[in-house]
Design an enzyme around this catalytic site. Structure first.
Site, PDB file in Angstrom:
ATOM      1  N   CYS A  58      -7.478   6.619   2.304  1.00  0.00           N
ATOM      2  CA  CYS A  58      -6.250   5.836   2.479  1.00  0.00           C
ATOM      3  C   CYS A  58      -5.123   6.377   1.593  1.00  0.00           C
ATOM      4  CB  CYS A  58      -6.519   4.367   2.154  1.00  0.00           C
ATOM      5  SG  CYS A  58      -5.079   3.324   2.428  1.00  0.00           S
ATOM      6  N   CYS A  62      -3.608   1.354  -4.199  1.00  0.00           N
ATOM      7  CA  CYS A  62      -4.095   0.060  -4.722  1.00  0.00           C
ATOM      8  C   CYS A  62      -5.122   0.323  -5.832  1.00  0.00           C
ATOM      9  CB  CYS A  62      -4.717  -0.757  -3.603  1.00  0.00           C
ATOM     10  SG  CYS A  62      -3.664  -0.820  -2.122  1.00  0.00           S
ATOM     11  N   CYS A  65      -8.936  -0.213  -5.453  1.00  0.00           N
ATOM     12  CA  CYS A  65      -9.622   0.127  -4.197  1.00  0.00           C
ATOM     13  C   CYS A  65     -10.345   1.470  -4.199  1.00  0.00           C
ATOM     14  CB  CYS A  65      -8.640   0.089  -3.037  1.00  0.00           C
ATOM     15  SG  CYS A  65      -9.483   0.281  -1.451  1.00  0.00           S
ATOM     16  N   CYS A 102     -15.550  -9.396  10.897  1.00  0.00           N
ATOM     17  CA  CYS A 102     -14.316  -8.840  10.331  1.00  0.00           C
ATOM     18  C   CYS A 102     -14.400  -7.323  10.265  1.00  0.00           C
ATOM     19  CB  CYS A 102     -14.094  -9.358   8.912  1.00  0.00           C
ATOM     20  SG  CYS A 102     -14.217 -11.123   8.781  1.00  0.00           S
ATOM     21  N   CYS A 134     -11.927 -10.800  13.502  1.00  0.00           N
ATOM     22  CA  CYS A 134     -10.876 -10.630  12.501  1.00  0.00           C
ATOM     23  C   CYS A 134     -10.726  -9.132  12.236  1.00  0.00           C
ATOM     24  CB  CYS A 134     -11.268 -11.363  11.214  1.00  0.00           C
ATOM     25  SG  CYS A 134     -10.056 -11.163   9.895  1.00  0.00           S
ATOM     26  N   CYS A 194      -5.353 -14.738   7.678  1.00  0.00           N
ATOM     27  CA  CYS A 194      -6.349 -14.784   6.605  1.00  0.00           C
ATOM     28  C   CYS A 194      -5.698 -14.063   5.430  1.00  0.00           C
ATOM     29  CB  CYS A 194      -7.617 -14.071   7.054  1.00  0.00           C
ATOM     30  SG  CYS A 194      -8.774 -13.785   5.697  1.00  0.00           S
ATOM     31  N   ARG A 266     -12.672 -18.709   1.267  1.00  0.00           N
ATOM     32  CA  ARG A 266     -13.804 -17.778   1.361  1.00  0.00           C
ATOM     33  C   ARG A 266     -14.119 -17.161   0.005  1.00  0.00           C
ATOM     34  NH1 ARG A 266     -12.082 -14.942   5.493  1.00  0.00           N
ATOM     35  NH2 ARG A 266     -12.888 -16.633   6.746  1.00  0.00           N
TER      36      ARG A 266
END
Ligand code: SAM
Ligand code: DTB
Ligand code: SF4
Length: 328
Positions: A58, A62, A65, A102, A134, A194, A266
């Site tokens: 990616c 972040c 991550c 998801c 999702c 979400c 969650r």
């Protein structure tokens, strides 16, 4: 549930949030449990399965991550999975008791090519299995949100992660406003939002109240609010963060439950480092959904067997058929 839904508030002040978060523990849990019971079946937990359909590489930075290409985390990047393999995983998750599937992709934003068409087929296939679908694919355009809605997508996960003030310390390749813009597009397409965050990244309590205020002043409230505890991954800038006290996680869950009574809260990443007792407290504080299965996206999670032992011990069970609840 129209009467209880009418009681939802969207004008939470920071001071009110701070006061709730810092209530004496028994009072906090009592209030959260009281609200939880008014809106949800308090012995039931929704099982969601998570699958990384496109892993690693990616371009975003972040700091938490493992999938960012900027950090050396020993992760093998993979291309988008096939529809067939994805649906086989969804079927397996359904057999293990998950009602929501998801699909996560390590993209800055969803692409406009055959990969996106493939995602639409995955969404349709998951819905045909009778599960909620999702996706979390990064930023979306208006058209992409619309196409996902037409394919039957139940919810779109797009986390705000922390406060607007702390965001720049964690991510430099996009802004908080970019996140809010995608959330608005998802809302406008009629897909359930979400949206939640992470604790344990070095934020202070004020950042947590601010994140909660961002979430609880959205109208409608997010349909589901994932509360993640940082999973520290070697190679990421946050690998050496100190552990946070699990009672802070319980406070975060309880406050989210009180502010957003109808939403699913969650208990997300980080469960593997929680004791059974800490997880039980989170459930008592109003968490009513978990990610099931031995892997989150790239990091380990308790196995379905281990979770069923825990739920059995607590006299709780997985929801058999969870209709997306109305939080409008
Ligand atoms: N790339 C997309 C995006 O960022 O929206 C979707 C995938 S991203 C991995 C989904 C969410 O996972 C992030 O927003 C973050 O909240 C959470 N996450 C990622 N790494 C994490 C970690 N190490 N610990 C806890 N949560 C994490
Ligand atoms: C969310 O809030 N947490 C999930 C899901 N939404 C996509 C992701 C957690 C990822 C944890 C780190 C990993 O396994 O890569
Ligand atoms: Fe990319 Fe999402 Fe990971 Fe950020 S959280 S690096 S956008 S996969």
């Amino acid at each position: 549930m129209s009467t209880t839904v009418d009681l939802l508030r969207y004008d939470w002040k920071l001071e009110e949030i701070e006061n709730i978060y810092n209530l004496p523990f028994p009072e906090l849990i009592y209030r959260a449990q009281d609200i939880h019971r008014a809106y949800h079946l308090n012995n039931e937990i929704q099982g969601c399965a998570l699958l990384s359909i496109k892993t690693g590489g990616c371009p975003e930075d972040c700091a938490y991550c493992p999938q960012s290409a900027k950090y050396d985390t020993n992760l093998q990047a993979e291309r988008l999975m096939s529809v067939e393999d994805t649906l086989a995983m969804a079927k397996q998750a359904k057999e293990q008791g998950a009602t929501r599937f998801c699909m996560g992709a390590a993209w800055r934003s969803a692409p406009n090519n055959s990969d996106f068409t493939r995602i639409l087929s995955m969404v349709k296939g998951v819905r045909e299995l009778g599960m909620e679908a999702c996706c979390t694919l990064g930023m979306l355009t208006e058209q992409q949100a619309q196409a996902l809605a037409e394919a039957g997508l139940t919810a779109y996960n797009h986390n705000l992660d922390t406060s607007p003030e702390f965001y720049g310390d964690i991510i430099s390749t996009r802004t908080y406003q970019d996140r809010l813009d995608t959330l608005d597009r998802v809302d406008r397409a009629g897909i359930a939002v979400c949206c939640g965050g992470i604790i344990g990244m070095g934020e202070n309590k004020q950042d947590r109240y601010n994140l909660l205020q961002q979430l609880a002043t959205r109208r409608p409230h997010p349909e589901s609010v994932p509360i993640n505890m940082l999973v520290k991954v070697e190679g990421t800038p946050l690998a050496d963060q100190p552990n946070i006290d699990s009672l802070e996680l319980v406070r975060m869950v309880a406050t989210a439950r009180i502010l957003m009574p109808a939403s699913m809260v969650r208990l997300s990443a980080g469960r593997l480092s929680l004791s059974d007792e800490a997880q039980a407290l989170c459930f008592v504080a109003g968490a009513n959904s978990i990610f099931m299965g031995e892997k989150l996206l790239t990091t380990p999670n308790p196995t379905a067997d281990r979770d069923s032992v825990l739920l059995e011990k607590l006299g709780m069970k997985l929801v058999e058929n969870h209709p997306v609840n109305a939080s409008k």
